[in-house]
Design an enzyme around this catalytic site. Structure first.
Site, mmCIF file in Angstrom:
data_model
loop_
_atom_site.group_PDB
_atom_site.id
_atom_site.type_symbol
_atom_site.label_atom_id
_atom_site.label_comp_id
_atom_site.label_asym_id
_atom_site.label_seq_id
_atom_site.Cartn_x
_atom_site.Cartn_y
_atom_site.Cartn_z
ATOM 1 N N GLY A 1 0.831 -1.198 0.000
ATOM 2 C CA GLY A 1 0.000 0.000 0.000
ATOM 3 C C GLY A 1 0.859 1.238 0.000
ATOM 4 N N PHE B 1 1.866 2.954 2.401
ATOM 5 C CA PHE B 1 2.838 2.994 3.484
ATOM 6 C C PHE B 1 4.055 2.130 3.202
ATOM 7 C CE2 PHE B 1 0.076 -0.572 4.317
ATOM 8 C CZ PHE B 1 0.961 -1.584 4.595
ATOM 9 N N ASP C 1 -10.436 3.685 11.304
ATOM 10 C CA ASP C 1 -10.394 3.017 9.999
ATOM 11 C C ASP C 1 -10.831 1.561 10.120
ATOM 12 O OD1 ASP C 1 -10.065 2.696 7.320
ATOM 13 O OD2 ASP C 1 -7.887 2.596 7.360
#
Length: 491
Positions: free
Chosen positions: A239, A241, A349
């Protein structure tokens, strides 16, 4: 009578202990019966020069009940000559040197060894290390320490700084337990030896002014590990990150390794690490280690082999799950969120992509406390924040007002994902259109495989006013009841 039998038929100790148990005084504290950590050192052999008697202290008052017993008072010192069953034959050291029997559990052996609490005693260091310590600031002329002798086990050395040099003196130990530097001056313990040479320092030509001060070692994070201890085997996800890999710790322990590539995201990961350290619950992913020295940063957690729940729901194995399985997943996540709610932690989240799946469909919440993690198309930038709009409560999406109640809204969306095998909510709508529809009162329809009772829970989560939404512990109870007692047509 039982004392008489115990003393004169000691070879039947096991029999006496079973049928004639000792009576223990009610005043005896419980901690007396607990073993003391570190009191035994299994790697050391017994001292071959053990004397024929041992020095003991009296723990409790004892009044003799027969002529061959010895009355003693707490705090007295005894010389124990031998043990017989549950008794010892002892001689009093103060007053008249009378001998007699005393219950063994009323006394405790006295140690002549220096206590680790003494500021002048440093165990386990060498002569070279003593030199280094004493010659390093803030130590100065007259600083001293006592250390274990390197060449004579059971004996000690006195190390003293004399201006720019360190002098070392061997402390001899007699078989009876006395200590000395010179034959003519014996001392029963090291404290008295030091007191004498502090007052008569000219004998050794080195003043004893200050116990050695040890520099405190630099505090290291207990979680920090060298990156070389970890091996990467298989990439599990990627992702914005960085990446998540399956790997091993020291070639043995299976782990998941989250690799952060972007230096500007260190602050985000520092927050996640702090959450992982402080929060412990069976439904939260467990932190094992971190590697934050240098690049890239590793966050090492327990391995959940089936990956994230969203991908699992879309897999062939996920397509075989039934309503019963979905309810089990929902209850597990509600349990973990109840804990976060109790700890006043807002996830921000909560979604199927942030739930990890292990063996036997065990589910654990990951990435709690972060607001951006995976795919860029899931998140929309509002100001400086990236938020997953379709999972986010309207007050959080519009005003960035997060609370446990905004997590409750997200939990409703999570339930929708689970009961649709990972379908994206509000499919076909943009993020902006989603917010517009929600504020007008639109709510996602009931999935085909979702029992009416569960859809009712979803609608409770999607109440417009946050205060009207149920807390997680209520959601957990509602879903558990449906899981345990519900009879639903979809299975």
């Amino acid at each position: 009578m039982d004392q008489f039998l115990r003393k004169h038929f000691a070879f039947l100790t096991t029999f006496w202990n079973k049928f004639l148990p000792h009576r223990v005084s009610n005043s005896c504290p419980l901690e007396f019966w607990e073993p003391v950590d570190g009191s035994l050192h299994p790697t050391l052999d017994p001292d071959p020069e053990e004397p024929a008697f041992s020095l003991f202290g009296v723990l409790y008052d004892f009044t003799a009940r027969s002529a061959d017993e010895l009355s003693v008072n707490r705090g007295e010192k005894l010389c124990v000559l031998k043990e017989e069953g549950g008794y010892v034959l002892a001689r009093r050291l103060s007053g008249d040197p009378v001998m007699g029997y005393v219950p063994a559990n009323y006394i405790s052996k006295l140690s002549q060894e220096p206590s680790a609490q003494q500021p002048w005693y440093i165990s386990g260091i060498s002569r070279t290390t003593a030199n280094h310590l004493l010659l390093s600031p803030p130590n100065r002329h007259g600083s001293f320490l006592i250390r274990d002798s390197e060449s004579n086990r059971g004996e000690y050395s006195l190390s003293v700084r004399n201006h720019t040099k360190v002098r070392h003196f061997r402390i001899y130990k007699e078989p009876g337990g006395s200590f000395y530097l010179e034959k003519g001056h014996m001392f029963p313990n090291l404290e008295q030896l030091l007191a004498y040479y502090t007052a008569n320092w000219n004998v050794i030509h080195s003043p004893l002014l200050h116990p050695c001060i040890q520099k405190r070692p630099t505090e290291t994070d207990q979680w920090e590990r060298p990156r070389s201890e970890f091996q990467l085997w298989r990439k599990m996800g990627e992702g914005c990150f960085g990446e998540v890999w399956e790997g091993t710790w020291k070639n043995t322990v299976p782990v998941a390794i989250k690799i952060m590539k972007q230096a500007d995201m260190r602050d985000d990961f520092a927050k996640e690490i702090q959450n992982l350290k402080c929060l412990k619950h069976t439904r939260l992913i467990k932190l094992l280690a971190i590697c934050s020295v240098g690049e890239p940063v590793y966050i090492v957690t327990e391995l959940m082999r089936k990956g994230n729940l969203h991908s699992y729901l879309n897999s062939a194995a996920g397509k075989e799950l039934t309503t019963h399985h979905f309810l089990s997943i929902s209850c597990q996540v509600a349990d973990g969120m109840t804990y976060l709610e109790e700890q006043h932690v807002v996830h921000r989240d909560l979604a199927a992509r942030n739930i990890l799946v292990g063996e036997d469909l065990a589910c654990k919440i990951a990435d709690f406390g972060l607001a951006r993690l995976l795919k860029d198309d899931v998140y929309s930038t509002t100001g400086n924040a990236m938020i997953p709009v379709k999972w986010t409560a309207p007050e959080a999406a519009i005003y960035q007002t997060y609370s446990p109640k905004s997590d409750v809204w997200s939990y409703g969306i999570f339930l929708y994902e689970v009961f649709t095998y990972g379908q994206c909510p509000y499919e076909g709508l943009t993020n902006q259109e989603t917010i517009q529809q929600i504020t007008r009162g639109y709510r996602l329809p009931r999935p085909n495989s979702c029992p009416a009772e569960v859809y009712g829970v979803m609608l409770e989560c999607w109440k417009s006013h946050p205060e009207d939404r149920p807390p997680f512990h209520s959601l957990r109870e509602m879903l558990f009841c449906i899981y345990k007692w519900g009879h639903y047509p979809f299975s």
